[in-house]
Motif scaffolding. Sequence first.
Motif, mmCIF file in Angstrom:
data_model
loop_
_atom_site.group_PDB
_atom_site.id
_atom_site.type_symbol
_atom_site.label_atom_id
_atom_site.label_comp_id
_atom_site.label_asym_id
_atom_site.label_seq_id
_atom_site.Cartn_x
_atom_site.Cartn_y
_atom_site.Cartn_z
ATOM 1 N N ARG A 84 -1.243 6.578 2.055
ATOM 2 C CA ARG A 84 -2.691 7.010 2.577
ATOM 3 C C ARG A 84 -2.713 6.992 4.190
ATOM 4 O O ARG A 84 -2.452 6.086 4.732
ATOM 5 C CB ARG A 84 -3.871 5.780 2.163
ATOM 6 C CG ARG A 84 -4.028 5.683 0.693
ATOM 7 C CD ARG A 84 -4.620 6.747 -0.016
ATOM 8 N NE ARG A 84 -3.718 8.098 -0.314
ATOM 9 C CZ ARG A 84 -4.207 9.201 -0.532
ATOM 10 N NH1 ARG A 84 -5.339 9.262 -0.678
ATOM 11 N NH2 ARG A 84 -3.466 10.234 -0.676
ATOM 12 N N ARG A 123 -6.338 6.995 -4.197
ATOM 13 C CA ARG A 123 -4.850 7.290 -4.382
ATOM 14 C C ARG A 123 -4.792 9.090 -4.158
ATOM 15 O O ARG A 123 -5.736 9.519 -4.526
ATOM 16 C CB ARG A 123 -4.223 6.960 -5.492
ATOM 17 C CG ARG A 123 -3.796 5.701 -5.696
ATOM 18 C CD ARG A 123 -3.345 5.091 -7.287
ATOM 19 N NE ARG A 123 -4.610 5.178 -8.231
ATOM 20 C CZ ARG A 123 -5.823 4.220 -7.987
ATOM 21 N NH1 ARG A 123 -5.282 3.027 -7.547
ATOM 22 N NH2 ARG A 123 -6.574 4.343 -8.781
ATOM 23 N N ASP A 139 -5.210 -5.829 -11.316
ATOM 24 C CA ASP A 139 -4.542 -4.344 -10.849
ATOM 25 C C ASP A 139 -3.216 -4.597 -10.072
ATOM 26 O O ASP A 139 -3.008 -5.698 -9.625
ATOM 27 C CB ASP A 139 -5.485 -3.772 -9.769
ATOM 28 C CG ASP A 139 -6.706 -3.428 -10.238
ATOM 29 O OD1 ASP A 139 -7.016 -3.294 -11.256
ATOM 30 O OD2 ASP A 139 -7.643 -3.300 -8.961
ATOM 31 N N TYR A 169 2.370 3.034 -5.983
ATOM 32 C CA TYR A 169 1.939 3.237 -4.514
ATOM 33 C C TYR A 169 1.728 4.502 -4.130
ATOM 34 O O TYR A 169 2.393 5.451 -4.198
ATOM 35 C CB TYR A 169 2.953 2.532 -3.753
ATOM 36 C CG TYR A 169 2.665 2.772 -2.124
ATOM 37 C CD1 TYR A 169 1.599 1.978 -1.870
ATOM 38 C CD2 TYR A 169 3.407 3.613 -1.514
ATOM 39 C CE1 TYR A 169 1.192 2.507 -0.268
ATOM 40 C CE2 TYR A 169 3.171 3.781 -0.283
ATOM 41 C CZ TYR A 169 1.974 3.187 0.386
ATOM 42 O OH TYR A 169 1.590 3.401 1.692
HETATM 43 N N1 5AD Z 1 -1.673 3.165 -3.835
HETATM 44 C C1 5AD Z 1 -1.790 2.818 -5.118
HETATM 45 N N2 5AD Z 1 -2.751 1.934 -5.501
HETATM 46 C C2 5AD Z 1 -3.581 1.554 -4.783
HETATM 47 N N3 5AD Z 1 -4.913 0.675 -4.962
HETATM 48 C C3 5AD Z 1 -5.531 0.765 -3.842
HETATM 49 N N4 5AD Z 1 -4.931 1.367 -2.848
HETATM 50 C C4 5AD Z 1 -3.779 2.219 -3.374
HETATM 51 C C5 5AD Z 1 -2.528 2.782 -2.872
HETATM 52 N N5 5AD Z 1 -2.638 3.274 -1.596
HETATM 53 C C6 5AD Z 1 -5.070 0.236 -6.149
HETATM 54 C C7 5AD Z 1 -5.302 -1.451 -6.072
HETATM 55 C C8 5AD Z 1 -6.539 -1.662 -6.164
HETATM 56 C C9 5AD Z 1 -7.091 -0.615 -7.101
HETATM 57 C C10 5AD Z 1 -8.535 -0.382 -6.947
HETATM 58 O O1 5AD Z 1 -6.441 0.642 -6.513
HETATM 59 O O2 5AD Z 1 -4.360 -1.953 -7.245
HETATM 60 O O3 5AD Z 1 -6.869 -2.878 -6.620
#
Ligand code: 5AD
Length: 452
Positions: free
Chosen positions: A352, A65, A316, A349
């Motif tokens: 990325r 993140r 998660d 979220y």
């Molecule tokens: N944005 C937010 N959360 C994310 N995760 C993975 N990629 C992203 C993202 N782009 C979270 C998911 C994963 C945890 C390790 O991180 O929930 O299970």
Amino acid sequence: EQRQYIQQIRLMPDAPKSYHVVTYGCQMNAHDSEILAGMLRDMGMEEAADRESADFVLFNTCCVRDNAERRALGNVTWLKEVRKKNPRLMIGVCGCMIQQPGMAEKILKQYRFVDLAFGTANLYRLPELMLKALESDRAVVEVEEQNTIAEGLPVQRLRHDAAYITIMYGCDNYCTYCIVPYVRGRERSREMSAIVAEAEALRDSGVKEIMLLGQNVNSYGKGLQTPVTFAQLLKALDDVGIPRIRFMTSHPKDLSDELIDVMAHSKHILPQFHLPVQHGNDEILRRMNRHYNRAQYLDRVRKLREAIPAIGLTTDIIVGFPGETDEEFEDTIKLCDEVRYDAMFTFIYSKRVGTPAASMPDAATREDKQRRFDKLLEAANRVSAEKHAEYIGKTVRVLVDGETGKDEYNLSSRTNGGRLVHLAGDKSLIGQFIDVKITSGNTWALYGKVGE
Ligand code: 5AD
Ligand code: SF4
């Protein structure tokens, strides 16, 4: 080959004498840092108490993140000031953030005081890169494709009673929001014999708990010459005789009945399951490329709880995936109310670059997402407080794992189900199994008395 470089560095009079590794991100990174520290120790360096007093500071970064990246870069910048006082200071940046295409070059351009940058694929080559950096005035950068598994690396473990074991590397799932498959490469499993040998050595050194690590442990063993399943690996490890075995992370689509059966009949595998659901709405799950729907997920949960009634279930969740509506978000809340998780790790979220979700339309504002996030947290805390209230007056068995730094409840421990219990007692209890009577609890921990 790397051992030779280690010896060369040991003999260099002006090589750094102390190191400090700063780790961001997941358990996988924490364990990588233990290996980096192991190599630095073998190069003749001692661990420094903090970054200000170290000759070499290495940042092992995360990029899952955006805030993880920002924190790492902020701290790297801050070291620039420390270097003014200690011109000998060497600075390295490694790990997932560097493994992204073009990132290493960008960092070296913007942060000219960095001496060394390398990706996750080059981790085991730290001695070689360190030597190069020591022998030249220019920054050393190395980022390769991921494809190898290096065995036999030295490890400077953080704890004596509990240890991480990586069983597989990489991820092939390509969830549309996730950068991990791009920076950790394709799925590769270690040989079962190497894992069992590592576990036996840990048992012989007195380790009481092992945590098996992989981005998707359920697909362990698929690519091996003689394919094995994760359930078969667990069975073999159960026989090694270490009192507690845990693992993470499991993808719900690959959670087999065989695995549930092995867990239910095992002696040492803890009744804990981290089963990330990510979202409660079928359309969003489809757009996330998760390969299961809500009903299938709930079926796995039901199966797990039927077979292992004491199981502690964690998850998660992502809030604010592109295009998520208020109604779709409500499905996540409903799912959480239905499952009643023992703990939830919730994330807003984060876009990325290079992932499919980054180009999906997203109408919701930051405020919308924050509001949804707060609501989810409230629901999680409510369930957690209710669950904790049920424990009061009961006696539970825990493994004491460390100090809290607080006066009143100075020790921390975990139940078999993974619940955090704080208690008062002598430091000598660390590493021991004891019975604790629970006296109170809040949203995130239980508090108890020893020996009642
Ligand atoms: N944005 C937010 N959360 C994310 N995760 C993975 N990629 C992203 C993202 N782009 C979270 C998911 C994963 C945890 C390790 O991180 O929930 O299970
Ligand atoms: Fe990322 Fe999905 Fe792989 Fe987990 S399973 S690491 S969320 S791509």
